[in-house]
Design a protein around this motif. Structure first.
Motif, mmCIF file in Angstrom:
data_model
loop_
_atom_site.group_PDB
_atom_site.id
_atom_site.type_symbol
_atom_site.label_atom_id
_atom_site.label_comp_id
_atom_site.label_asym_id
_atom_site.label_seq_id
_atom_site.Cartn_x
_atom_site.Cartn_y
_atom_site.Cartn_z
ATOM 1 N N ASP A 95 2.084 -2.111 -11.238
ATOM 2 C CA ASP A 95 3.369 -1.651 -10.686
ATOM 3 C C ASP A 95 3.282 -0.222 -10.153
ATOM 4 O OD1 ASP A 95 4.911 -4.060 -11.325
ATOM 5 O OD2 ASP A 95 4.568 -3.478 -13.399
ATOM 6 N N THR A 96 2.082 0.178 -9.765
ATOM 7 C CA THR A 96 1.819 1.547 -9.288
ATOM 8 C C THR A 96 1.432 1.484 -7.812
ATOM 9 O OG1 THR A 96 1.089 2.245 -11.477
ATOM 10 C CG2 THR A 96 0.230 3.512 -9.626
ATOM 11 N N ALA A 97 1.865 2.464 -7.011
ATOM 12 C CA ALA A 97 1.474 2.460 -5.596
ATOM 13 C C ALA A 97 1.454 3.863 -5.021
ATOM 14 C CB ALA A 97 2.421 1.576 -4.771
ATOM 15 N N ARG A 98 0.723 3.967 -3.928
ATOM 16 C CA ARG A 98 0.559 5.227 -3.180
ATOM 17 C C ARG A 98 1.325 5.053 -1.871
ATOM 18 N NH1 ARG A 98 -5.626 7.116 -1.637
ATOM 19 N NH2 ARG A 98 -5.107 8.656 -0.029
ATOM 20 N N TRP A 99 2.189 6.020 -1.557
ATOM 21 C CA TRP A 99 3.046 5.901 -0.371
ATOM 22 C C TRP A 99 2.895 7.134 0.519
ATOM 23 C CZ3 TRP A 99 4.786 1.136 -0.233
ATOM 24 C CH2 TRP A 99 5.126 0.464 -1.415
ATOM 25 N N SER A 100 2.909 6.924 1.847
ATOM 26 C CA SER A 100 2.896 8.070 2.764
ATOM 27 C C SER A 100 4.298 8.386 3.282
ATOM 28 C CB SER A 100 1.936 7.828 3.928
ATOM 29 O OG SER A 100 2.269 6.628 4.566
ATOM 30 N N ASP A 101 5.246 7.480 3.050
ATOM 31 C CA ASP A 101 6.640 7.727 3.438
ATOM 32 C C ASP A 101 7.462 7.907 2.154
ATOM 33 O OD1 ASP A 101 9.312 7.551 4.161
ATOM 34 O OD2 ASP A 101 8.937 6.077 5.747
ATOM 35 N N PRO A 102 8.119 9.066 1.999
ATOM 36 C CA PRO A 102 8.853 9.301 0.747
ATOM 37 C C PRO A 102 9.975 8.280 0.518
ATOM 38 C CG PRO A 102 9.364 11.004 2.379
ATOM 39 C CD PRO A 102 8.222 10.210 2.936
ATOM 40 N N VAL A 103 10.482 7.694 1.594
ATOM 41 C CA VAL A 103 11.538 6.687 1.428
ATOM 42 C C VAL A 103 10.967 5.455 0.702
ATOM 43 C CG1 VAL A 103 13.174 5.168 2.641
ATOM 44 C CG2 VAL A 103 12.826 7.523 3.423
ATOM 45 N N ASP A 104 9.721 5.114 1.014
ATOM 46 C CA ASP A 104 9.074 3.997 0.304
ATOM 47 C C ASP A 104 8.903 4.331 -1.180
ATOM 48 O OD1 ASP A 104 8.843 2.441 2.576
ATOM 49 O OD2 ASP A 104 6.834 3.197 3.066
ATOM 50 N N ALA A 105 8.518 5.578 -1.448
ATOM 51 C CA ALA A 105 8.351 5.990 -2.857
ATOM 52 C C ALA A 105 9.694 5.907 -3.588
ATOM 53 C CB ALA A 105 7.785 7.407 -2.925
ATOM 54 N N LEU A 106 10.757 6.348 -2.910
ATOM 55 C CA LEU A 106 12.086 6.314 -3.533
ATOM 56 C C LEU A 106 12.549 4.873 -3.760
ATOM 57 C CD1 LEU A 106 14.245 8.440 -4.388
ATOM 58 C CD2 LEU A 106 15.443 7.822 -2.272
ATOM 59 N N THR A 107 12.278 4.004 -2.790
ATOM 60 C CA THR A 107 12.655 2.590 -2.926
ATOM 61 C C THR A 107 11.921 1.959 -4.113
ATOM 62 O OG1 THR A 107 12.959 2.488 -0.549
ATOM 63 C CG2 THR A 107 12.757 0.373 -1.693
ATOM 64 N N HIS A 108 10.633 2.275 -4.213
ATOM 65 C CA HIS A 108 9.834 1.767 -5.334
ATOM 66 C C HIS A 108 10.440 2.246 -6.662
ATOM 67 C CE1 HIS A 108 5.499 1.549 -7.217
ATOM 68 N NE2 HIS A 108 6.370 0.830 -7.865
ATOM 69 N N ALA A 109 10.791 3.534 -6.702
ATOM 70 C CA ALA A 109 11.381 4.092 -7.924
ATOM 71 C C ALA A 109 12.699 3.377 -8.254
ATOM 72 C CB ALA A 109 11.611 5.594 -7.755
ATOM 73 N N ALA A 110 13.502 3.096 -7.235
ATOM 74 C CA ALA A 110 14.790 2.411 -7.456
ATOM 75 C C ALA A 110 14.555 1.004 -8.006
ATOM 76 C CB ALA A 110 15.583 2.359 -6.149
ATOM 77 N N GLU A 111 13.501 0.339 -7.528
ATOM 78 C CA GLU A 111 13.186 -1.011 -8.036
ATOM 79 C C GLU A 111 12.800 -0.959 -9.516
ATOM 80 O OE1 GLU A 111 11.639 -2.613 -3.698
ATOM 81 O OE2 GLU A 111 10.166 -2.270 -5.291
ATOM 82 N N LEU A 112 12.019 0.056 -9.868
ATOM 83 C CA LEU A 112 11.628 0.182 -11.275
ATOM 84 C C LEU A 112 12.856 0.458 -12.144
ATOM 85 C CD1 LEU A 112 8.337 2.281 -10.885
ATOM 86 C CD2 LEU A 112 8.513 -0.143 -11.496
ATOM 87 N N ARG A 113 13.729 1.336 -11.653
ATOM 88 C CA ARG A 113 14.953 1.655 -12.410
ATOM 89 C C ARG A 113 15.838 0.428 -12.577
ATOM 90 N NH1 ARG A 113 17.439 6.687 -12.625
ATOM 91 N NH2 ARG A 113 19.312 5.843 -11.665
ATOM 92 N N ALA A 114 15.951 -0.366 -11.483
ATOM 93 C CA ALA A 114 16.785 -1.572 -11.530
ATOM 94 C C ALA A 114 16.238 -2.573 -12.552
ATOM 95 C CB ALA A 114 16.862 -2.216 -10.142
ATOM 96 N N ALA A 115 14.932 -2.493 -12.788
ATOM 97 C CA ALA A 115 14.318 -3.389 -13.782
ATOM 98 C C ALA A 115 14.377 -2.775 -15.182
ATOM 99 C CB ALA A 115 12.872 -3.687 -13.385
ATOM 100 N N GLY A 116 15.128 -1.673 -15.316
ATOM 101 C CA GLY A 116 15.314 -1.058 -16.631
ATOM 102 C C GLY A 116 14.163 -0.158 -17.053
ATOM 103 N N ARG A 117 13.311 0.239 -16.095
ATOM 104 C CA ARG A 117 12.156 1.053 -16.446
ATOM 105 C C ARG A 117 12.380 2.508 -16.011
ATOM 106 N NH1 ARG A 117 7.115 -2.752 -14.714
ATOM 107 N NH2 ARG A 117 6.045 -1.568 -16.332
ATOM 108 N N THR A 118 11.576 3.402 -16.541
ATOM 109 C CA THR A 118 11.613 4.797 -16.116
ATOM 110 C C THR A 118 10.588 4.963 -14.998
ATOM 111 O OG1 THR A 118 12.244 5.551 -18.316
ATOM 112 C CG2 THR A 118 11.228 7.186 -16.863
ATOM 113 N N ALA A 119 11.040 5.534 -13.867
ATOM 114 C CA ALA A 119 10.151 5.703 -12.713
ATOM 115 C C ALA A 119 9.618 7.126 -12.671
ATOM 116 C CB ALA A 119 10.911 5.407 -11.425
#
Ligand code: ADP
Ligand code: MG
Length: 289
Positions: A135-159
């Motif tokens: 569930d880890t990834a490297r992003w060059s667009d910060p919006v992608d990083a933020l979206t990934h973080a939001a997905e982790l949060r929605a799954a009840g995890r700490t991003a």
């Protein structure tokens, strides 16, 4: 059949795969200690029947943290001890390291706005409870990083979102291994996150390990990290094993990426005498040592 004095706790998947288990069982046999590997979730196993249970390749706990810690609570003598596991199974321990003056990779926790991510060329997003780059990834667009973080949060995890530390691409990571709080050996781990790959669940560090001699600066930071454990977890005592993973920051100084006190691969096949040092430390914890 008499229960083995020492059990190396693993997962059912690793029982016949983790090469370090047999190495340590053989080293213990050579000093007269009977040991066996058992999956931590083996149904009906009597964990009270052993003198010592050593947590090893329980790598499936990240999906079942509550169950894993409940198991750990029920084991009479565990190494590393329960309090260390409770502190170390969630990478929020990086906050304790940071607060106590140990250099760590700068981390934004549960970001909700792209402005929080800072100005970097690339970012890494990962969950705070994980292993094996899942569930880890490297992003060059910060919006992608933020979206990934939001997905982790929605799954009840700490991003966690960090700058991608560029030196990893050439230098890799340096893992320093300690046995009973004494430095044992170190290795280089090759980079794991390729640009543009996104989240993958099948990454493995297995092919990219080579022995490495740590610098004095790396040894200093690793020791600082271990000193923090002694204050953050007062009941920790000497740690049977510890792995401090370091990367080199943009300022050229070592920073902790991960402090592994729960179920680190110890890279024993790449060390001269590491398995013997570990079995000696296990032996010294037994009643007749
Ligand atoms: N901030 C970062 N910069 C560069 N590489 C990173 C960063 N964070 C993670 N990685 C890469 O992802 C891998 C997995 O991340 P890590 O934090 O070690 O978690 P875990 O090993 O528990 O999955 C690392 O071994 C490294 O290759
Ligand atoms: Mg890691």
């Amino acid at each position: 059949m008499t229960p083995a004095r020492v059990v190396l706790a693993t997962s059912s998947h690793e029982l016949d795969r983790d090469p370090e288990l047999a190495l340590v069982v053989d080293e213990l046999a050579a000093v007269g200690v009977e040991a066996e590997a058992v999956a931590w979730d083996e149904v009906g196993h009597d964990w009270t029947a052993h003198e010592l249970v050593v947590v090893r390749s329980c790598w499936d706990y990240t999906e079942r943290l509550g169950e894993f810690l409940a198991w750990a609570r029920a084991v009479p003598v565990l190494a590393n001890p329960l309090a260390v596991l409770e502190w170390n199974t969630d990478k929020t321990y990086l906050r304790d390291l940071d607060a106590r003056g140990c250099p760590v990779i700068e981390t934004v926790w549960d970001p909700t706005d792209v402005a929080e991510l800072g100005d970097h060329a690339e970012w890494v997003c990962k969950p705070s409870v994980s292993a094996g780059s899942r569930d880890t990834a490297r992003w060059s667009d910060p919006v992608d990083a933020l979206t990934h973080a939001a997905e982790l949060r929605a799954a009840g995890r700490t991003a966690m979102v960090q700058p991608y530390v560029a030196s990893v691409d050439d230098e890799g990571e340096t893992a320093l291994l300690f046995v009973d709080d004494a430095f044992s050996h170190a290795i280089r781990k090759a980079p794991l996150l390729a640009p543009g790959e996104g989240v993958r669940q099948d990454r493995s560090s297995a092919g990219g390990i080579t022995p490495r001699t740590p610098t004095d600066a790396q040894l200093d930071v690793a020791r600082t990290a271990l000193d923090v454990v002694a204050t953050a977890v007062p009941s920790a005592g000497p740690l049977l094993y510890a792995r401090v993973d370091l990367v080199t920051g943009a300022d050229g100084l070592p920073r902790v990426i991960e402090l592994e006190l729960t179920e680190p691969g110890l890279f024993l096949p790449w060390s001269d005498g590491g398995a013997g040092r570990l079995s000696g430390a296990i032996r010294s914890r037994l009643s007749d040592s």
